[in-house]
Design a protein around this motif. Structure first.
Motif, PDB file in Angstrom:
ATOM      1  N   GLU A   1       0.815  -1.096  -0.058  1.00  0.00           N
ATOM      2  CA  GLU A   1       0.106  -0.115  -0.064  1.00  0.00           C
ATOM      3  C   GLU A   1       0.944   1.340   0.084  1.00  0.00           C
ATOM      4  N   LYS A   2       2.108   1.267   0.905  1.00  0.00           N
ATOM      5  CA  LYS A   2       2.752   2.414   0.931  1.00  0.00           C
ATOM      6  C   LYS A   2       3.645   2.624  -0.216  1.00  0.00           C
TER       7      LYS A   2
ATOM      8  N   SER B   1       2.556   1.080  -3.620  1.00  0.00           N
ATOM      9  CA  SER B   1       1.839   1.011  -4.967  1.00  0.00           C
ATOM     10  C   SER B   1       1.091   2.047  -5.172  1.00  0.00           C
ATOM     11  N   CYS B   2       0.551   2.965  -4.239  1.00  0.00           N
ATOM     12  CA  CYS B   2      -0.252   4.102  -4.399  1.00  0.00           C
ATOM     13  C   CYS B   2       0.915   5.141  -4.761  1.00  0.00           C
ATOM     14  N   MET B   3       0.585   5.853  -5.904  1.00  0.00           N
ATOM     15  CA  MET B   3       1.236   6.969  -6.382  1.00  0.00           C
ATOM     16  C   MET B   3       0.632   8.296  -6.614  1.00  0.00           C
TER      17      MET B   3
ATOM     18  N   GLN C   1      -0.955  11.637  -8.474  1.00  0.00           N
ATOM     19  CA  GLN C   1      -0.962  11.831  -9.833  1.00  0.00           C
ATOM     20  C   GLN C   1      -0.951  13.326 -10.297  1.00  0.00           C
TER      21      GLN C   1
ATOM     22  N   ASN D   1      -2.789  13.511  -4.339  1.00  0.00           N
ATOM     23  CA  ASN D   1      -2.401  12.405  -3.485  1.00  0.00           C
ATOM     24  C   ASN D   1      -3.727  11.684  -3.064  1.00  0.00           C
ATOM     25  N   THR D   2      -3.988  10.528  -3.599  1.00  0.00           N
ATOM     26  CA  THR D   2      -5.040  10.037  -3.275  1.00  0.00           C
ATOM     27  C   THR D   2      -4.771   8.671  -2.282  1.00  0.00           C
ATOM     28  N   CYS D   3      -3.493   8.662  -1.965  1.00  0.00           N
ATOM     29  CA  CYS D   3      -2.812   7.379  -1.159  1.00  0.00           C
ATOM     30  C   CYS D   3      -3.323   7.740   0.318  1.00  0.00           C
TER      31      CYS D   3
ATOM     32  N   PRO E   1      -2.074  12.752   2.793  1.00  0.00           N
ATOM     33  CA  PRO E   1      -3.126  11.921   2.385  1.00  0.00           C
ATOM     34  C   PRO E   1      -4.527  12.575   1.985  1.00  0.00           C
ATOM     35  N   LYS E   2      -4.948  11.975   0.781  1.00  0.00           N
ATOM     36  CA  LYS E   2      -6.355  12.436   0.214  1.00  0.00           C
ATOM     37  C   LYS E   2      -6.317  13.896   0.035  1.00  0.00           C
TER      38      LYS E   2
END
Length: 149
Positions: A25-26, A28-30, A32, A56-58, A99-100
């Protein structure tokens, strides 16, 4: 009663088993890069400004610590601020995006300074910009050059 004796061991095994998923999770999320564009300056000046929205949708914060492009000799992240009635620009060493959340690079605020183009940039040219994150990963953004205002 016997299960209670093994509860700490079972809990530890469960945490260890979940670690690869947490690590994925840390990494793989990137974040955009969206709506990237470059403002060309009149007279063919060797300096351009870049703008975009970085989402940052992570679940983890993302910190940009570097920016580069093969189309320019140097790229820096800058911020313009009005201090005591005077507009001042300074280089940012990093940009943290919670985040988000999102960071907006826009005229009069945070932006990219793209210096010394390796070849003339014309309106409509697509420019690849690479952002380096604090964990060493890189994210790619596409920017489209626009005519001077």
């Amino acid at each position: 009663m016997k299960i209670a004796r093994f509860a700490p061991l079972l809990l530890a095994l469960g945490v260890v088993a979940a670690m690869p998923a947490i690590a994925r999770e840390k990494t793989s999320c990137m974040p955009q890069v969206q709506q990237g564009w470059i403002r060309l300056l009149p007279g063919g000046m060797p300096m351009h400004a870049g703008f975009a929205r970085i989402d940052n949708t992570c679940a983890q914060p993302a910190t940009i610590v570097g920016v580069k492009s093969v189309s320019y000799g140097d790229v820096e992240l800058h911020e313009s601020r009005n201090i005591d009635g005077v507009n001042r620009m300074r280089q940012l060493k990093e940009l943290r995006i919670a985040p988000k959340e999102a960071a907006t690079l826009k005229p009069g605020g945070m932006h990219l300074m793209l210096m010394d183009p390796v070849r003339p940039v014309k309106p409509g040219t697509r420019i690849a910009v690479v952002f380096t994150l604090s964990d060493g990963r890189e994210m790619l953004g596409e920017f489209i050059a626009r005519k001077p205002d």
